[in-house]
Design an enzyme around this catalytic site. Sequence first.
Site, PDB file in Angstrom:
ATOM      1  N   HIS A   1      32.938  37.187  42.928  1.00  0.00           N
ATOM      2  CA  HIS A   1      31.993  36.074  42.795  1.00  0.00           C
ATOM      3  C   HIS A   1      31.233  36.163  41.467  1.00  0.00           C
ATOM      4  O   HIS A   1      31.049  35.167  40.768  1.00  0.00           O
ATOM      5  CB  HIS A   1      30.945  36.110  43.912  1.00  0.00           C
ATOM      6  CG  HIS A   1      31.475  35.973  45.303  1.00  0.00           C
ATOM      7  ND1 HIS A   1      31.448  36.997  46.207  1.00  0.00           N
ATOM      8  CD2 HIS A   1      32.024  34.910  45.946  1.00  0.00           C
ATOM      9  CE1 HIS A   1      31.939  36.586  47.363  1.00  0.00           C
ATOM     10  NE2 HIS A   1      32.321  35.323  47.233  1.00  0.00           N
TER      11      HIS A   1
ATOM     12  N   SER B   1      34.925  39.248  50.642  1.00  0.00           N
ATOM     13  CA  SER B   1      33.836  39.591  51.565  1.00  0.00           C
ATOM     14  C   SER B   1      34.417  40.178  52.845  1.00  0.00           C
ATOM     15  O   SER B   1      33.793  41.006  53.505  1.00  0.00           O
ATOM     16  CB  SER B   1      33.007  38.347  51.890  1.00  0.00           C
ATOM     17  OG  SER B   1      32.581  37.732  50.697  1.00  0.00           O
TER      18      SER B   1
HETATM   19  P1  AMP Z   1      33.862  32.680  49.142  1.00  0.00           P
HETATM   20  O1  AMP Z   1      32.454  33.203  49.147  1.00  0.00           O
HETATM   21  O2  AMP Z   1      34.844  33.619  49.766  1.00  0.00           O
HETATM   22  O3  AMP Z   1      33.951  31.267  49.666  1.00  0.00           O
HETATM   23  O4  AMP Z   1      34.283  32.603  47.621  1.00  0.00           O
HETATM   24  C1  AMP Z   1      33.553  31.847  46.700  1.00  0.00           C
HETATM   25  C2  AMP Z   1      34.353  31.720  45.438  1.00  0.00           C
HETATM   26  O5  AMP Z   1      34.594  33.011  44.888  1.00  0.00           O
HETATM   27  C3  AMP Z   1      35.722  31.063  45.682  1.00  0.00           C
HETATM   28  O6  AMP Z   1      36.023  30.176  44.611  1.00  0.00           O
HETATM   29  C4  AMP Z   1      36.645  32.254  45.672  1.00  0.00           C
HETATM   30  O7  AMP Z   1      37.972  31.933  45.302  1.00  0.00           O
HETATM   31  C5  AMP Z   1      35.986  33.149  44.649  1.00  0.00           C
HETATM   32  N1  AMP Z   1      36.418  34.532  44.831  1.00  0.00           N
HETATM   33  C6  AMP Z   1      36.408  35.259  45.983  1.00  0.00           C
HETATM   34  N2  AMP Z   1      36.939  36.477  45.777  1.00  0.00           N
HETATM   35  C7  AMP Z   1      37.321  36.522  44.477  1.00  0.00           C
HETATM   36  C8  AMP Z   1      37.953  37.501  43.654  1.00  0.00           C
HETATM   37  N3  AMP Z   1      38.312  38.686  44.135  1.00  0.00           N
HETATM   38  N4  AMP Z   1      38.172  37.200  42.352  1.00  0.00           N
HETATM   39  C9  AMP Z   1      37.823  35.987  41.859  1.00  0.00           C
HETATM   40  N5  AMP Z   1      37.221  35.023  42.572  1.00  0.00           N
HETATM   41  C10 AMP Z   1      36.983  35.275  43.864  1.00  0.00           C
END
Ligand code: AMP
Length: 283
Positions: free
Chosen positions: A37, A186
């Site tokens: 993130h 997460s």
């Molecule tokens: P989330 O909180 O899981 O909904 O993720 C929020 C944003 O962070 C989304 O655009 C995800 O694709 C991105 N994201 C989550 N994990 C990663 C990672 N390991 N590398 C890059 N972006 C990520």
Amino acid sequence: MQIIKTIKEMQALSRGFKAKGKTIGFVPTMGALHEGHLSLVRQTKAENDIVVVSIFVNPTQFGPKEDFNKYPRDVEGDLSKLSPIGVDAVFIPGASEIYPNGFSASINIGSIGDILCGASRHGHFNGVATVVAKLFNIVMPDRAYFGQKDFQQTVVIKKLVMELNFDIDVIVCPTVREPDGLAMSSRNSYLNEAERKAAGILYKALKHGEGLILNNVKDASRVKSEIEALIKTEPLAEIEYAEIIDAATLEKIDDIKSIAAISLAVRIGTTRLIDNLVVVLSI
Ligand code: AMP
């Protein structure tokens, strides 16, 4: 760093930034922030005058038997990670702010939401499209940043923006990984020690598939079966899908041409992990 809880306040803040001619970059998240993130937030900071991050665990993108209730939540920890990066505003609405009583609208993103992850997570991508459309109308960003880690989600969001004419650039950022290659997520916090070790198999399988493709293996079914065989060597892993797909349409392909994506969903114990690699062949 301003903490904003209501839609009215967020829209007023964004309107103010825009009136001053500032560009707004936006990173939607569900919190429990990790380096993946934060890499999006840093890129947003580098490319925009103003950075807005949202933290909202969106109930409409979870199925009835999924992990909405146990999804990790740590708003205090999240804020302490965002503040040093120079984030201007964090939008943290409650569920009833986003979905007040009687709320019934929903965006149907179409068949692209029914394949790959959508085949087992019914309605997931419609929930994602609906909340992201709302967040776009609330934050009114110039650019929105998403991780390649959630590859199908990036395709869904690009389609949403194009078809509903949001005047927003969608920017896809690289996947941030742990030292053994496991994509940060997460949900990795659900893994016990043995499962965490086993989870390394996803990246190993992706790299094996990439190696075959770069070595001129054009037969997608061979790449798929070698990837599946490798994952099956890990007793704690159970494959949901392993597909070689067209990176633009997400459709399964038979012959690998210039650009393909390898996309995986694998359960390690009870934890469902996804990952992907886009492979570009130089002509
Ligand atoms: P989330 O909180 O899981 O909904 O993720 C929020 C944003 O962070 C989304 O655009 C995800 O694709 C991105 N994201 C989550 N994990 C990663 C990672 N390991 N590398 C890059 N972006 C990520």
